[in-house]
Design an enzyme around this catalytic site. Structure first.
Site, PDB file in Angstrom:
ATOM      1  N   CYS A  92      -3.410   4.350   7.486  1.00 52.43           N
ATOM      2  CA  CYS A  92      -3.804   3.486   8.603  1.00 52.43           C
ATOM      3  C   CYS A  92      -2.684   3.264   9.623  1.00 52.43           C
ATOM      4  CB  CYS A  92      -4.266   2.142   8.058  1.00 52.43           C
ATOM      5  SG  CYS A  92      -5.289   2.283   6.596  1.00 52.43           S
ATOM      6  N   ASN A 140       0.805  -1.221   0.000  1.00 59.09           N
ATOM      7  CA  ASN A 140       0.000   0.000   0.000  1.00 59.09           C
ATOM      8  C   ASN A 140       0.837   1.271   0.000  1.00 59.09           C
ATOM      9  OD1 ASN A 140       0.440  -1.353   2.535  1.00 59.09           O
ATOM     10  ND2 ASN A 140      -0.580   0.347   3.533  1.00 59.09           N
TER      11      ASN A 140
HETATM   12  C1  LIG Z   1      -3.207  -3.250   1.746  1.00 60.67           C
HETATM   13  C2  LIG Z   1      -4.430  -2.843   2.500  1.00 60.67           C
HETATM   14  N1  LIG Z   1      -5.114  -3.770   3.198  1.00 60.67           N
HETATM   15  C3  LIG Z   1      -6.228  -3.464   3.884  1.00 60.67           C
HETATM   16  C4  LIG Z   1      -6.707  -2.167   3.931  1.00 60.67           C
HETATM   17  C5  LIG Z   1      -7.954  -1.866   4.703  1.00 60.67           C
HETATM   18  O1  LIG Z   1      -9.032  -1.698   3.816  1.00 60.67           O
HETATM   19  P1  LIG Z   1     -10.399  -1.015   4.307  1.00 60.67           P
HETATM   20  O2  LIG Z   1     -10.124   0.441   4.431  1.00 60.67           O
HETATM   21  O3  LIG Z   1     -11.387  -1.313   3.213  1.00 60.67           O
HETATM   22  O4  LIG Z   1     -10.774  -1.671   5.589  1.00 60.67           O
HETATM   23  C6  LIG Z   1      -6.021  -1.150   3.243  1.00 60.67           C
HETATM   24  C7  LIG Z   1      -6.471   0.245   3.335  1.00 60.67           C
HETATM   25  O5  LIG Z   1      -5.686   1.173   3.315  1.00 60.67           O
HETATM   26  C8  LIG Z   1      -4.859  -1.523   2.497  1.00 60.67           C
HETATM   27  O6  LIG Z   1      -4.180  -0.598   1.813  1.00 60.67           O
END
Ligand SMILES: Cc1ncc(COP(=O)(O)O)c(C=O)c1O
Length: 390
Positions: A332, A158
């Protein structure tokens, strides 16, 4: 005031107008509960909409519709796969010290789920990531044990967008009798995905990363017998994830999947070309700019740069004032200073991570956005450097 240049699509994307149009009727006029299908025409049309969305999502990733369950998004899908599948496999195999493998730069939803399993008595290994942002399949193979029940690897990171050797990880996992979970939240809708080619047993996706709404996602399972239910009661989603369906969100996820599938090859080429222009423009105008992670094995929409002599907090603040939105790390990771956990896991120093910037393009990004971004960011970099800001 000029429109914002939005280069934070890895955090979230706007809902595509065509997606919104398909969602709107399901908030009011077509408000039925899919579980009442067969009892009311409202229930029938809601059920039909959910099942159409299931087929659309399945087509995006080469799955069968019955291999998908709708969730509230990527984090929920990741939690469900890791906790539900590892617990079930450990129980079925009668293991005393079951073991999980994940890469060191997974999203927090994966890393913290692994941590939660540690608290429940599981052992876990996090596989190192190289400075190129790619996991070495040999290292991953060496981390596996006879007691390994699950391997979790992201399809694309990400923060640096690097594509991981998922098929190799799948082969290694299979040889050990372990299951493979793939977090495809960043890649779904942006690069082709085929669950069979990847060798995934479970795969997570999220609508809001590719033109769909927030709060809608899905978990793919090769075989639902390999995982415990997430929400008991209600009977929805094969009896594995209860709670009344988020019908507008599910319709939006399906519509975004169909749109992405239709646009995919051309859009990926368009974004890669724009991304490369942004990279070249910033390198030429700012100087002392280095890319974080491999530039070839990478999502077309991602650019992550180290701009020497720059503190990304000051840079991002000035950019935001000038109308350019980007990120210093993933949305996050938390914490006051934007220090990227992924970059640190790749072996960058804190100073290198602090001078890094993630720029992520999307469907609405055009040539004029790239030109303005180069102009504004290079101007800010010049000012910050002249002030000696670090
Ligand atoms: C690689 C990855 N996994 C999981 C998530 C979480 O997704 P959600 O926001 O739909 O819960 C993200 C969000 O930034 C992400 O980039």
């Amino acid at each position: 005031m000029a429109a914002i240049v939005y280069l934070d699509n890895a955090a979230t994307t706007p809902v595509d107008p065509a997606v919104l149009e398909r969602m709107l009727p399901y908030f009011s006029g077509k408000f039925g509960n899919p579980m009442t299908a067969g009892r009311s025409s409202l229930g029938d049309e809601a059920r039909a909409a959910v099942e159409l969305a299931r087929r659309e999502v399945a087509a995006l990733i080469g799955a069968r519709p019955e291999q998908l369950a709708f969730t509230s998004g990527g984090a929920e899908s990741d939690n469900w796969a890791i906790k539900g599948a590892s617990e079930r496999a450990a129980l079925e195999r009668g293991l005393e010290r079951p073991h999980i493998v994940a890469t060191a730069f997974e999203h927090a939803a994966v890393l913290e789920s692994v941590e939660a399993m540690r608290r429940r008595g599981f052992e876990a290994s996090l596989v190192r990531v190289g400075r190129d942002g790619i996991v070495d399949p040999g290292e991953l193979r060496r981390a596996l044990r006879p007691e390994t029940v699950l391997v979790s690897i992201m399809h694309a990171n990400n923060e640096v967008g690097t594509i991981q050797p998922v098929a190799e990880a799948a082969r290694a996992a299979r040889e050990r009798g372990a299951l493979l979970h793939v977090d495809a939240v960043q890649s779904a809708g942006h690069v082709p995905i085929d669950v069979d080619e990847l060798g995934a047993d479970f795969l997570s996706i999220s609508a809001h990363k590719f033109g769909g709404p927030k709060g809608a996602g899905a978990l793919y399972a090769r075989d639902w017998r390999g995982i415990f239910p997430l929400v008991d009661g209600g009977g929805q989603e094969w009896g594995l994830r209860g709670s009344t369906h988020n019908v507008p969100g599910i319709v939006g996820l399906g519509a975004a999947a169909a749109l992405a599938r239709e646009r995919l090859p051309a859009e990926a080429l368009r974004l890669a070309a724009l991304r490369d222009r942004l990279h070249e423009g910033l390198a030429a105008r700012c100087g002392r700019v280095k890319a974080n992670g491999d530039m070839r094995r990478r999502l077309p929409q991602n650019l992550n740069l180290r701009i020497e002599g720059i503190d990304n907090e000051a840079l991002l603040m000035a950019m935001s004032e000038a109308g350019v939105v980007a990120a210093g790390c993933s949305a996050c990771s938390g914490g006051p200073a934007p220090l990227s956990r992924a970059l640190l896991a790749m072996g960058l120093s804190a100073a290198e991570a602090r001078s890094s910037l993630r720029l992520s393009l999307g469907a609405a990004t055009g040539e004029e956005d790239i030109e303005r971004a180069v102009e504004l960011i290079s101007g800010i970099v010049r000012i910050l450097r002249s002030r000696g800001a670090r």
